[in-house]
Scaffold this motif. Structure first.
Motif, PDB file in Angstrom:
ATOM      1  N   PHE A  64      70.327 -61.142 -85.459  1.00 38.16           N
ATOM      2  CA  PHE A  64      71.285 -60.294 -86.161  1.00 38.16           C
ATOM      3  C   PHE A  64      72.707 -60.850 -86.067  1.00 38.16           C
ATOM      4  O   PHE A  64      73.652 -60.170 -86.447  1.00 38.16           O
ATOM      5  CB  PHE A  64      71.287 -58.878 -85.572  1.00 38.16           C
ATOM      6  N   GLY A  65      72.840 -62.090 -85.592  1.00 34.50           N
ATOM      7  CA  GLY A  65      74.181 -62.614 -85.376  1.00 34.50           C
ATOM      8  C   GLY A  65      74.395 -64.035 -85.833  1.00 34.50           C
ATOM      9  O   GLY A  65      75.306 -64.713 -85.343  1.00 34.50           O
ATOM     10  N   HIS A  66      73.585 -64.525 -86.777  1.00 34.83           N
ATOM     11  CA  HIS A  66      73.731 -65.919 -87.188  1.00 34.83           C
ATOM     12  C   HIS A  66      75.020 -66.195 -87.936  1.00 34.83           C
ATOM     13  O   HIS A  66      75.400 -67.356 -88.107  1.00 34.83           O
ATOM     14  CB  HIS A  66      72.528 -66.352 -88.026  1.00 34.83           C
ATOM     15  N   ALA A  67      75.695 -65.152 -88.382  1.00 38.32           N
ATOM     16  CA  ALA A  67      76.997 -65.361 -89.018  1.00 38.32           C
ATOM     17  C   ALA A  67      78.017 -65.922 -88.036  1.00 38.32           C
ATOM     18  O   ALA A  67      79.050 -66.453 -88.467  1.00 38.32           O
ATOM     19  CB  ALA A  67      77.520 -64.061 -89.611  1.00 38.32           C
ATOM     20  N   MET A  68      77.742 -65.831 -86.743  1.00 45.51           N
ATOM     21  CA  MET A  68      78.686 -66.387 -85.760  1.00 45.51           C
ATOM     22  C   MET A  68      78.843 -67.891 -85.949  1.00 45.51           C
ATOM     23  O   MET A  68      79.945 -68.428 -85.805  1.00 45.51           O
ATOM     24  CB  MET A  68      78.230 -66.065 -84.335  1.00 45.51           C
ATOM     25  N   PHE A  69      77.770 -68.586 -86.293  1.00 49.69           N
ATOM     26  CA  PHE A  69      77.843 -70.036 -86.490  1.00 49.69           C
ATOM     27  C   PHE A  69      78.520 -70.357 -87.826  1.00 49.69           C
ATOM     28  O   PHE A  69      79.299 -71.307 -87.917  1.00 49.69           O
ATOM     29  CB  PHE A  69      76.444 -70.645 -86.434  1.00 49.69           C
ATOM     30  N   TYR A  70      78.220 -69.557 -88.820  1.00 48.75           N
ATOM     31  CA  TYR A  70      78.831 -69.688 -90.141  1.00 48.75           C
ATOM     32  C   TYR A  70      80.346 -69.522 -90.052  1.00 48.75           C
ATOM     33  O   TYR A  70      81.120 -70.375 -90.491  1.00 48.75           O
ATOM     34  CB  TYR A  70      78.203 -68.642 -91.054  1.00 48.75           C
ATOM     35  N   GLY A  71      80.786 -68.398 -89.460  1.00 49.18           N
ATOM     36  CA  GLY A  71      82.220 -68.126 -89.380  1.00 49.18           C
ATOM     37  C   GLY A  71      82.938 -68.982 -88.362  1.00 49.18           C
ATOM     38  O   GLY A  71      84.075 -69.420 -88.593  1.00 49.18           O
ATOM     39  N   PHE A  72      82.288 -69.244 -87.227  1.00 54.32           N
ATOM     40  CA  PHE A  72      82.927 -70.063 -86.190  1.00 54.32           C
ATOM     41  C   PHE A  72      83.206 -71.466 -86.709  1.00 54.32           C
ATOM     42  O   PHE A  72      84.283 -72.025 -86.461  1.00 54.32           O
ATOM     43  CB  PHE A  72      82.024 -70.121 -84.956  1.00 54.32           C
ATOM     44  N   THR A  73      82.258 -72.034 -87.437  1.00 53.96           N
ATOM     45  CA  THR A  73      82.473 -73.361 -88.012  1.00 53.96           C
ATOM     46  C   THR A  73      83.596 -73.337 -89.028  1.00 53.96           C
ATOM     47  O   THR A  73      84.433 -74.256 -89.073  1.00 53.96           O
ATOM     48  CB  THR A  73      81.182 -73.872 -88.659  1.00 53.96           C
ATOM     49  N   GLY A  74      83.643 -72.294 -89.857  1.00 54.45           N
ATOM     50  CA  GLY A  74      84.731 -72.179 -90.826  1.00 54.45           C
ATOM     51  C   GLY A  74      86.086 -72.145 -90.155  1.00 54.45           C
ATOM     52  O   GLY A  74      87.032 -72.828 -90.582  1.00 54.45           O
ATOM     53  N   TYR A  75      86.195 -71.374 -89.080  1.00 55.48           N
ATOM     54  CA  TYR A  75      87.459 -71.312 -88.354  1.00 55.48           C
ATOM     55  C   TYR A  75      87.751 -72.618 -87.616  1.00 55.48           C
ATOM     56  O   TYR A  75      88.915 -73.040 -87.533  1.00 55.48           O
ATOM     57  CB  TYR A  75      87.442 -70.150 -87.363  1.00 55.48           C
ATOM     58  N   ALA A  76      86.723 -73.256 -87.083  1.00 54.61           N
ATOM     59  CA  ALA A  76      86.939 -74.532 -86.398  1.00 54.61           C
ATOM     60  C   ALA A  76      87.487 -75.568 -87.373  1.00 54.61           C
ATOM     61  O   ALA A  76      88.446 -76.300 -87.057  1.00 54.61           O
ATOM     62  CB  ALA A  76      85.628 -75.019 -85.788  1.00 54.61           C
TER      63      ALA A  76
END
Length: 350
Positions: free
Chosen positions: A85-97
């Motif tokens: 339920f939390g795979h958006a963390m990789f999506y958004g974290f990479t975008g911010y990185a």
């Protein structure tokens, strides 16, 4: 020496399942034909900007980007039985990185994208090592909690991330011989994003049918029995989780390149929910199901955007899919092809 196909046929006649080596041998035999078909689909898809108007093309770009994230969630569910339920963390974290590396560090586009994807993949590895021993609902809740922790951190670090206002990213340098800011144009972005999707689907299809993929399927069916055979269970699941985190990170990098902007919404639980919805609609039983479901979802959402009931309609569609066809759209297409094949075969024998 007995041919793999003969051995498999013999086993089927005796009512026993083929071995892993025989199954892999059958797959390798059909691999050239599948590769030609897939290459043809990839080649035809690249020319979409010459066929579609600008608005549908932009929707297709959004659908493919969401499809990459949906594939990461769907493949994890398909191969390991685990629901994130939390795979958006990789999506958004990479975008911010990527955004921080471009805006605050001053890196050009290519190294920023590569380092951002690497950062998201490392995050997936660390999270996988920490939570993978949990199973079932506990695992799902831990992925959700971890993702929301990162969302809180991003919203609080306003000096770096610009908080709830989001972070505009003005890329510098060149990417594939073009100004990277040109990729906000769907005509320019589509070939790159389409090729990324085709490579991702092909790669995860091959992984699913490798020895490693078969091992993951065994873990999904009965982890305890697999452990009793002397095979490892913890590290393969961590590796599978990391691979899906890599795919989610690629989706995040593609999204920030196309939009030129990243916001906390990309980390919120609703983004993970969207990825799960498109995976269910498209069908987690096939690697092409989640991307197809994502494209259909984006076009349906745009079509119903003027209606105040569009969320209700999408919810009803999701309920019908889950109840009537648990395998999603991929199952419907498979049934249709099998029925057509039986009808064609029947006519040929008539």
């Amino acid at each position: 020496m007995t041919e793999p196909g003969t051995a498999t046929l013999s086993r089927r006649r005796q009512g026993t399942a083929p071995s892993v080596q025989e199954a892999l041998g059958t797959i390798r035999g059909s691999l050239p034909r599948r590769a030609v078909i897939w290459a043809l689909i990839a080649f035809v898809g690249v020319w979409a900007p010459y066929v579609l108007p600008l608005y549908p093309l932009q929707l297709a770009v959004q659908g493919v980007t969401l499809g990459l994230l949906g594939l990461s969630v769907g493949w994890l569910r398909r191969q390991t039985g685990m629901l994130s339920f939390g795979h958006a963390m990789f999506y958004g974290f990479t975008g911010y990185a990527v955004g921080v590396l471009v805006v605050h560090v001053g890196l050009t586009t290519t190294p920023a994208l590569l380092l951002g994807i690497a950062a998201g993949t490392v995050l997936a590895l660390v999270v996988g090592l920490l939570i993978m021993r949990a199973g079932g609902v506990a695992f799902s809740m831990l992925t959700l909690a971890t993702g929301m922790l990162i969302w809180v951190a991003v919203t609080q670090k306003r000096s770096i991330t610009n908080g709830f206002d989001g972070l505009p990213v003005n890329f510098t340098g060149a990417l594939l011989g073009r100004d990277p800011n040109d990729f906000t144009n769907p005509v320019v972005a589509w070939p790159l994003i389409w090729v990324v999707l085709m490579v991702a689907v092909a790669a995860f299809w091959l992984i699913s049918r490798s020895v490693f993929g078969r091992h993951l399927a065994a873990l999904r069916e009965n982890e305890e029995r697999t452990r009793f055979t002397g095979r490892r269970t913890y590290l393969p699941k961590v590796l599978a989780f990391t691979l899906t985190g890599l795919l989610g990170s690629i989706a995040g990098a593609v999204a920030v390149l196309n939009i030129g902007y990243i916001s906390p919404e990309s980390l919120f639980w609703s983004m993970s929910g969207q990825a799960l919805i498109v995976a269910v609609i498209g069908g987690v039983g096939s690697v092409w199901g989640p991307p197809a479901g994502a494209i259909a979802y984006v076009f349906l959402q745009a079509w119903l955007s003027d209606s105040p009931y569009y969320q209700l309609i999408i919810g009803l569609i999701l309920m019908v899919v889950v109840v009537a066809t648990p395998g999603g759209g991929a199952e419907l297409v498979t049934r249709a092809f099998r029925a057509l094949a039986r009808r064609t075969k029947g006519r040929s024998h008539a």
